[in-house]
Write an enzyme that holds these catalytic residues in place. Structure first.
Site, PDB file in Angstrom:
ATOM      1  N   ARG A  60      -3.191  11.921   4.319  1.00 16.84           N
ATOM      2  CA  ARG A  60      -3.969  11.677   3.106  1.00 16.84           C
ATOM      3  C   ARG A  60      -4.065  10.181   2.845  1.00 16.84           C
ATOM      4  NH1 ARG A  60      -2.934  13.447  -3.198  1.00 16.84           N
ATOM      5  NH2 ARG A  60      -1.110  12.098  -2.987  1.00 16.84           N
ATOM      6  N   ASP A  63       7.353   8.353   5.527  1.00 14.69           N
ATOM      7  CA  ASP A  63       6.776   7.062   5.128  1.00 14.69           C
ATOM      8  C   ASP A  63       7.797   5.971   5.403  1.00 14.69           C
ATOM      9  OD1 ASP A  63       5.234   4.952   3.638  1.00 14.69           O
ATOM     10  OD2 ASP A  63       4.070   6.693   3.039  1.00 14.69           O
ATOM     11  N   SER A 115       7.297   5.570  11.149  1.00 16.17           N
ATOM     12  CA  SER A 115       6.069   4.792  11.296  1.00 16.17           C
ATOM     13  C   SER A 115       5.051   5.634  12.044  1.00 16.17           C
ATOM     14  CB  SER A 115       6.328   3.498  12.072  1.00 16.17           C
ATOM     15  OG  SER A 115       5.101   2.900  12.466  1.00 16.17           O
ATOM     16  N   GLY A 168       2.797   9.600   6.467  1.00 15.74           N
ATOM     17  CA  GLY A 168       2.409   8.511   5.575  1.00 15.74           C
ATOM     18  C   GLY A 168       2.157   9.032   4.181  1.00 15.74           C
ATOM     19  N   GLY A 169       3.005   9.972   3.766  1.00 15.69           N
ATOM     20  CA  GLY A 169       2.780  10.713   2.524  1.00 15.69           C
ATOM     21  C   GLY A 169       3.205  10.014   1.258  1.00 15.69           C
ATOM     22  N   HIS A 216      -8.227   5.554   6.081  1.00 13.57           N
ATOM     23  CA  HIS A 216      -9.123   4.569   5.450  1.00 13.57           C
ATOM     24  C   HIS A 216      -8.460   3.201   5.307  1.00 13.57           C
ATOM     25  CE1 HIS A 216      -8.043   5.103   0.868  1.00 13.57           C
ATOM     26  NE2 HIS A 216      -6.970   4.927   1.602  1.00 13.57           N
TER      27      HIS A 216
END
Length: 486
Positions: A369, A321, A353, A298-299, A373
């Protein structure tokens, strides 16, 4: 309303706080002097180092402590009712900055002699904002210390606004927080009380959907191509990107345009990463990993890998990504930022994914990174479990996230000296602001150490260490739970 008298305890705390400020001031002045000498030596040698992008550890600690102390000082000496009104109106600070950044005022001011400044009428003609209104906005920003007034209705950059000059990634971060994120936050009070959205942690049932007028997740929405008139009139609460009023996007052959929020998001991740991510380049022992393979899950466009690749030339990278993001990285980011890494095949790009098992097995480092969140706990356990499936016993997972402390402290984190809030209070405002932004936009969460331990354990992982860096963002190192006990 009657004023309340201050206590002896307040007086003691005031003296303690001013003593902390005095000590930190001496440290900061000494470190500034050291920096000046170091910069001279680096300039003559032509070599770059951490000190060119980061404060020393001593300076960083003094900076965050004095900022926390200033917040404590305001708490102690302010009239309570006045302080409440100040906080109630602080949203206008971000609006004023957003307006200035949207219209490129730092760049316009830098286009001529900065010492002499620029008359507001000239700024008005170049920004499209009526001059008296613009003057009031800039006076506000000058009062905040963000710009500088050098004469009646004459303005210039200062050291704060100058960091935005020719800095598209940082400008994009301000645009991101000031556009859709701000609008989502405006709807948060309503959605918190709604019986459907209030208790939900679903990414499609947030204040952001209520503001935008869609049932799609945010990531799908920003990848849309739409009719040009939809960019500024969604029919709902979100007004779009203001600059499109004066600078409309030309449609493609299909008569549609890409949402500008996608490009803004990609650049913003680079900009925010440079602000808080430089510490992660130097405060973790990357050099000891030699030619390790780092999978950036997911960079985004590979903003962090860009930073690492320039400092540690032996490291290899796989950036994963969504398809449109990978396309942006390949076409417009890496060819400009580090074409040599592309040529040498040190970096690969992969559409993936993170809700599926990671196709790269046994990598040395899996790097997450600002991913967790974005998601509530069940989603995070899913993401982490799929990474764990691909990890070898020697693999490590590095999670780059804010680790939230509280004003009463946490045994896993460093506390500020008394009488300051244990989490450094004022210094941590941005961290808590982003936590609420995550809540409003995607039902995301900024987590405490215990909350991280909980989701890691549920995914078959164990927390090995929290690397507190010269940043508001830390690195959490995790390993397979069975590898830790083997």
């Amino acid at each position: 309303m009657e004023r309340q008298p201050k206590s002896l305890s307040d007086a003691v705390q005031l003296l303690q706080t001013t003593e902390i400020i005095s000590k930190c001031t001496q440290t900061i002045i000494a470190e500034w002097s050291n920096e000046a000498e170091t910069f001279k030596k680096r300039a003559s040698s032509g070599r770059a180092g951490a000190e060119l992008v980061l404060p020393s550890h001593e300076l960083f600690n003094a900076q965050r402590t004095i900022t926390a102390a200033i917040g404590k000082l305001i708490e102690l000496v302010s009239e309570p009712s006045v302080r409440i009104l100040e906080i109630a109106g602080q949203y206008q600070e971000s609006r004023a900055l957003y307006i200035a950044v949207e219209r490129r005022i730092p760049d316009i001011l830098a286009s001529q002699d900065n010492e002499g400044g620029m008359p507001v009428k000239e700024l008005s003609s170049r920004t499209g904002i009526e001059y008296r209104k613009l003057s009031r906005i800039l006076r506000y920003l000058c009062s905040m210390g963000t710009f500088r007034q050098v004469g009646p209705d004459v303005f210039a950059n200062n050291t704060i606004s100058a960091c935005l000059v020719a800095n598209e990634p940082l400008r994009a971060y301000v645009r991101l927080t000031g556009s859709e994120a701000f609008t989502a936050s405006d709807r948060l009070p309503k959605t918190l009380l709604d019986p459907s959205t209030g208790p939900s942690y679903d990414v499609t049932r947030t204040a952001w959907q209520d503001a935008i007028g869609t049932t799609k997740p945010r990531w799908e929405w920003i990848e849309e191509r739409v009719e040009p008139d939809k960019l500024l009139d969604s029919g709902y609460h979100y007004p779009g990107i203001p600059s499109l009023i004066l600078e409309p996007q030309p449609p493609g052959e299909d008569g549609l345009v890409a949402r500008p929020e996608l490009e803004i998001m990609g650049l913003a991740m680079v900009g925010g990463g440079r602000v808080f991510g430089a510490a992660h380049v130097f405060d973790f022992p990357w050099a000891s990993l030699d030619n390790a393979l780092v999978v950036d899950v997911g960079g985004g466009v590979g903003g962090f890998a860009l930073q690492l690749s320039k400092v540690y030339p032996d490291l290899r990278f796989v950036i994963q990504d969504r398809g449109p993001v990978i396309q942006q990285a390949l076409e417009s980011v890496w060819p400009n930022e580090n074409p040599a890494a592309l040529k040498d095949q040190r970096v690969q790009f992969m559409e993936h994914s993170f809700f599926d098992k990671n196709p790269v097995e046994g990598a040395d480092v899996y790097y997450l990174r600002y991913v967790l969140h974005d998601w509530s706990d069940d989603y995070c356990v899913n993401i982490l479990s799929h990474i764990r499936e691909s990890m070898a016993p020697h693999s490590r997972l590095l999670i780059c996230e804010q680790v939230m402390n509280t004003t009463i402290g946490d045994p896993d984190l460093t506390s500020a000296p008394a009488p300051l809030p244990a989490n450094y209070g004022f210094h941590a405002r941005f961290s808590h602001s982003r936590d609420l932004t995550m809540m409003a936009a995607i039902n995301g969460i900024e987590r405490t150490p215990e909350e991280f331990k909980t989701i890691l354990k549920s995914a078959g992982l164990a927390l090995k260490q929290i690397w507190e860096c010269r940043s508001q963002v830390s690195l959490l190192e995790a390993v397979r739970a069975d590898a830790r006990t083997a």
